[in-house]
Design an enzyme around this catalytic site. Structure first.
Site, PDB file in Angstrom:
ATOM      1  N   HIS A 136       0.832  -1.201   0.000  1.00  0.00           N
ATOM      2  CA  HIS A 136       0.000   0.000   0.000  1.00  0.00           C
ATOM      3  C   HIS A 136       0.879   1.269   0.000  1.00  0.00           C
ATOM      4  CE1 HIS A 136      -2.835   3.098   1.116  1.00  0.00           C
ATOM      5  NE2 HIS A 136      -3.739   2.300   0.609  1.00  0.00           N
ATOM      6  N   ASP A 179      -7.627   4.013   4.100  1.00  0.00           N
ATOM      7  CA  ASP A 179      -7.682   3.884   2.644  1.00  0.00           C
ATOM      8  C   ASP A 179      -7.861   2.420   2.228  1.00  0.00           C
ATOM      9  OD1 ASP A 179      -7.397   5.405   0.134  1.00  0.00           O
ATOM     10  OD2 ASP A 179      -5.719   4.035  -0.200  1.00  0.00           O
TER      11      ASP A 179
END
Ligand code: FES
Length: 387
Positions: A193, A346
């Site tokens: 990520h 997120d």
């Protein structure tokens, strides 16, 4: 020798974050975020049970015979030594406090960026110490949660850690009528990520900046992750390659500013484990004339015994002094860095947007897996995970 002292005393203080996003106007919590991790004993008296639970978990460790008996014996034998280590970092593991703080901040953020699936509440499901899986699910039931996101707090997936936690959830839920209406979905790995990568890169930059100017550019960045028995690696456990992914992305973000190396820590027992080991790597580099290091706990998202004792005390203090390291600094774990909380939020946001309740990678067993628990668990998750 310079050591980052702030890290040594980084046990968080009492949590005082009020999460206003937990309940909506109808006073009903909707989405539960299950924060899964191995956990750590909060008190010295919990050490034996904690070790016993680890040593008898066949998903985590496979002893050659009589696992229940041997596991008990090993746990008993190791308890005094491990208790001593916990007493040297303040009397217990801070992992529950950090996980609660992370969960509260994550839910607050989700309430802001993804209000349509809220309100949110986090639940901690540890594998070897309370709160256990059962505690998290019973609390969700009481709260009337409709959807539980099973969010592994290990960025890089290993069958011994994340896999064991998912198998424990499967074993708890498979015949549990009371939970049959609860929707579940899985976030099993997030090693690449971009905000996780940026978080580590920023933390490394900060520590590098504190290194003396004369040593800074030659300082070796040692990325240290928990090792794994070679037997598990050869079975096809994805963990080494996922840790390597994070390391390479972080170094790319840092524009390969310094020499770096991935090393492995925390080996136990006589069988072969994945190396090179962190302590032996430091010794080896010192013999080559390299004397300045920044150590990065690349697979730990919060402080616990492996960072506070093994890295800070055993390596950055005792070993460094013994072998003649000139400068060593340890990068803090992400803990509650705002960018790290944004990463967690997120990941959950994309999970809801992409609507993939469980990934194909998760459902695929290691090529040499012979553990029926893995087979049954993955088959079960495939049939029940949904949005
Ligand atoms: Fe990896 Fe079973 S050991 S899926």
């Amino acid at each position: 020798m310079f050591i980052s002292r702030t890290i040594l005393n980084s046990k968080p203080t009492a949590i005082a974050i009020i999460n206003n996003s937990i309940r909506n106007a109808s006073n009903k919590t909707k989405t539960g975020i299950v924060m899964m991790n191995m956990g750590g004993p909060q008190k010295i008296e919990q050490v034996y049970d904690y070790l016993h639970n680890i040593m008898t978990d066949r998903d985590m460790i496979q002893l050659p015979f009589a696992q229940d008996y041997m596991g008990k014996w090993i746990a008993k034998r190791r308890t005094p030594e491990v208790q001593k280590k916990y007493s040297e970092i303040g009397g217990g593991s801070p992992i529950l406090d950090w996980t609660n703080k992370q969960g509260e901040l994550l839910c607050k953020k989700l309430g802001e960026i993804l209000p349509n699936h809220g309100p949110y509440k986090h639940y901690v499901a540890f594998r070897y110490v309370n709160p256990f899986t059962k505690d998290a699910f019973e609390e969700m039931k009481r709260d009337g949660i409709e959807h539980a996101v099973l969010f592994s707090q290990y960025p890089q997936y290993s069958c011994a850690t994340s896999g064991s936690s998912y198998n424990a959830i499967y074993n708890y839920l498979k015949n549990n009528e009371a939970m049959k209406d609860l929707k579940i979905s899985v976030i099993d790995r997030w090693s690449s990520h971009p905000l996780l990568v940026k978080c580590f890169a920023d933390l490394i930059k900060e520590e590098l900046h504190k290194v003396s100017e004369k040593n800074r550019k030659d300082t070796i960045i040692l990325f240290s992750a928990h090792s794994l028995p070679l037997k598990a690696v050869n079975r096809g456990d994805p963990y080494p390659s996922e840790v390597g992914t994070t390391v390479n992305l972080v170094m790319n973000e840092l524009k390969y500013c310094n020499p770096y190396q991935l090393v492995w820590q925390s080996k136990v027992g006589p069988l072969p484990w994945l190396g090179p080991f962190t302590d032996e790597a430091i010794e080896g580099y010192v013999k080559q004339g390299k004397k300045s290091f920044v150590i990065v706990p690349i697979a730990f998202v919060n402080e616990h015994i492996e960072t506070l004792h093994e890295l800070d005390i055993e390596y950055c203090q005792e070993l460094a002094e013994k072998v003649g390291v000139e400068e060593v600094r340890r990068v803090p774990a992400p803990n509650v860095q705002p960018i790290f909380i944004s990463a967690l939020a997120d990941i959950v946001k994309h999970h809801f947007e992409n609507k993939v309740p469980v990934t194909k990678k998760f459902l695929n067993q290691c090529p040499h897996c012979v553990n029926s628990n893995c087979y049954n668990s993955k088959k079960w998750f495939k049939s029940v995970a949904s949005f």
